[in-house]
Design a protein around this motif. Structure first.
Motif, PDB file in Angstrom:
ATOM      1  N   HIS A 244       0.827  -1.212   0.000  1.00  0.00           N
ATOM      2  CA  HIS A 244       0.000   0.000   0.000  1.00  0.00           C
ATOM      3  C   HIS A 244       0.866   1.269   0.000  1.00  0.00           C
ATOM      4  N   GLY A 245       2.178   1.100  -0.268  1.00  0.00           N
ATOM      5  CA  GLY A 245       3.032   2.261  -0.450  1.00  0.00           C
ATOM      6  C   GLY A 245       3.820   2.717   0.762  1.00  0.00           C
ATOM      7  N   THR A 246       3.696   2.027   1.891  1.00  0.00           N
ATOM      8  CA  THR A 246       4.453   2.398   3.089  1.00  0.00           C
ATOM      9  C   THR A 246       5.785   1.656   3.097  1.00  0.00           C
ATOM     10  N   PRO A 247       6.916   2.348   3.242  1.00  0.00           N
ATOM     11  CA  PRO A 247       8.217   1.661   3.247  1.00  0.00           C
ATOM     12  C   PRO A 247       8.328   0.658   4.400  1.00  0.00           C
ATOM     13  N   MET A 248       9.018  -0.440   4.125  1.00  0.00           N
ATOM     14  CA  MET A 248       9.273  -1.421   5.182  1.00  0.00           C
ATOM     15  C   MET A 248      10.514  -1.000   5.964  1.00  0.00           C
ATOM     16  N   PRO A 249      10.508  -1.104   7.293  1.00  0.00           N
ATOM     17  CA  PRO A 249      11.730  -0.811   8.052  1.00  0.00           C
ATOM     18  C   PRO A 249      12.810  -1.822   7.687  1.00  0.00           C
ATOM     19  N   PRO A 250      14.070  -1.403   7.633  1.00  0.00           N
ATOM     20  CA  PRO A 250      15.121  -2.335   7.212  1.00  0.00           C
ATOM     21  C   PRO A 250      15.371  -3.467   8.200  1.00  0.00           C
ATOM     22  N   LEU A 251      15.223  -3.170   9.504  1.00  0.00           N
ATOM     23  CA  LEU A 251      15.570  -4.178  10.503  1.00  0.00           C
ATOM     24  C   LEU A 251      14.721  -4.009  11.752  1.00  0.00           C
ATOM     25  N   VAL A 252      14.173  -5.141  12.218  1.00  0.00           N
ATOM     26  CA  VAL A 252      13.498  -5.209  13.513  1.00  0.00           C
ATOM     27  C   VAL A 252      14.127  -6.369  14.278  1.00  0.00           C
ATOM     28  N   LYS A 253      14.461  -6.149  15.544  1.00  0.00           N
ATOM     29  CA  LYS A 253      14.990  -7.226  16.389  1.00  0.00           C
ATOM     30  C   LYS A 253      14.011  -7.501  17.516  1.00  0.00           C
ATOM     31  N   LEU A 254      13.738  -8.781  17.747  1.00  0.00           N
ATOM     32  CA  LEU A 254      12.834  -9.203  18.803  1.00  0.00           C
ATOM     33  C   LEU A 254      13.615 -10.008  19.843  1.00  0.00           C
TER      34      LEU A 254
END
Length: 281
Positions: A244-254
């Motif tokens: 839907h056009g929203t950039p994905m964050p490059p990195l998420v850590k859990l």
């Protein structure tokens, strides 16, 4: 128990975002060729996104690059690949550095700051395992100088082989206090060896990435569990947002969770390890 919770998270996000989720995996953890074939199916099929937990850090790089080049929004979960993030490639990773520190702190608690440790299940094909191994070793060295790693052994997905490794380690280190097993087949091998040798029951096992929580085994002290349910949910949600056009964050850590006899029946651990993906909210 490691990846079915991810299935639940992915399905929950798919229902929320009105996306259909195709879920599949090889029948063995070490069947890299089958995983590559699944990635190729997605790349050349009518799919808009790919969520992948790579079995092998090197072999999956080329298939993932092809998927991204063909416009498939891709999220790598669990363990990283050596490919930089881009507008169509993101990572949701287990914090394996914290997992290593968590295991080191648990060892220190068990041994009151002094004793001997063996490490098994080291697998250079899986980046996350190498990260947790280095983190564990460096944290012990920096904070608990009287706890010594007396032996380190490579790991495999073959439980009988891992049992033999544990037997050899216990024979060569008669007063070994703790075995830290970085892969679940290594945990199984260590538990089986210790439980079948009553004279070794004082040796405790700390493991990673469980496919069960066998606390009926006296030798199992604790396990460190990835939050794969949240990985699956966030991965599908990120792909939906990107479409839907929203950039994905490059990195998420859990962060992982330490599971012991004291908290194994808690609601948090139950949600983390539930394999009933069909009823995920």
């Amino acid at each position: 128990m490691l990846w079915e919770p991810e299935h639940g998270g992915a399905e929950a996000a798919g229902r929320k975002d009105d996306l259909w989720v195709y879920w599949n995996a090889p029948t063995r953890e070490d069947d890299t060729a089958a995983q590559i074939a699944l990635v190729e199916r997605v790349t050349h099929g009518n799919y808009q996104g790919l969520v992948l937990a790579p079995d092998q850090a090197l072999a999956l790089m080329t298939p993932v690059r092809r998927a991204v080049e063909r416009g498939v929004c891709t999220v790598i979960v669990g363990s990283p690949l050596s490919i930089p993030a881009s507008d169509r490639l993101s990572y949701i990773l287990n914090d394996d550095e914290e997992g290593g520190r968590m295991a080191a702190r648990r060892v220190a608690l068990l041994l009151h700051g002094k004793g001997s440790v063996g490490v098994i299940g080291i697998n250079p094909n899986i980046s996350g395992i190498m990260i947790r191994a280095r983190s564990f070793e460096s944290y012990l060295a920096e904070n608990y100088p009287d706890i010594h790693i007396v032996e380190k052994r490579m790991g495999s997905f073959n439980v009988p082989h891992e049992q033999q490794v544990a037997e050899e380690m216990l024979r060569s280190n008669e007063n070994l206090d703790v075995i830290v097993a970085l892969m679940w087949p290594s945990v199984r091998g260590a538990i089986s060896t210790i439980e079948n040798e009553p004279g070794k029951l004082s040796t405790k096992v700390i493991g990673f990435d469980p496919d069960a929580l066998p606390f009926e085994a006296n030798s199992l002290d604790s396990v460190i569990v990835q939050n794969t349910r949240e990985m699956g949910y966030q991965a599908v949600d990120m792909i939906a947002a990107r479409l839907h056009g929203t950039p994905m964050p490059p990195l998420v850590k859990l962060g992982p969770v330490l599971v012991t006899r004291e908290n194994v029946n808690s609601k948090e651990v139950g949600n983390l390890t539930s394999m009933d993906w069909s009823k995920s909210p």
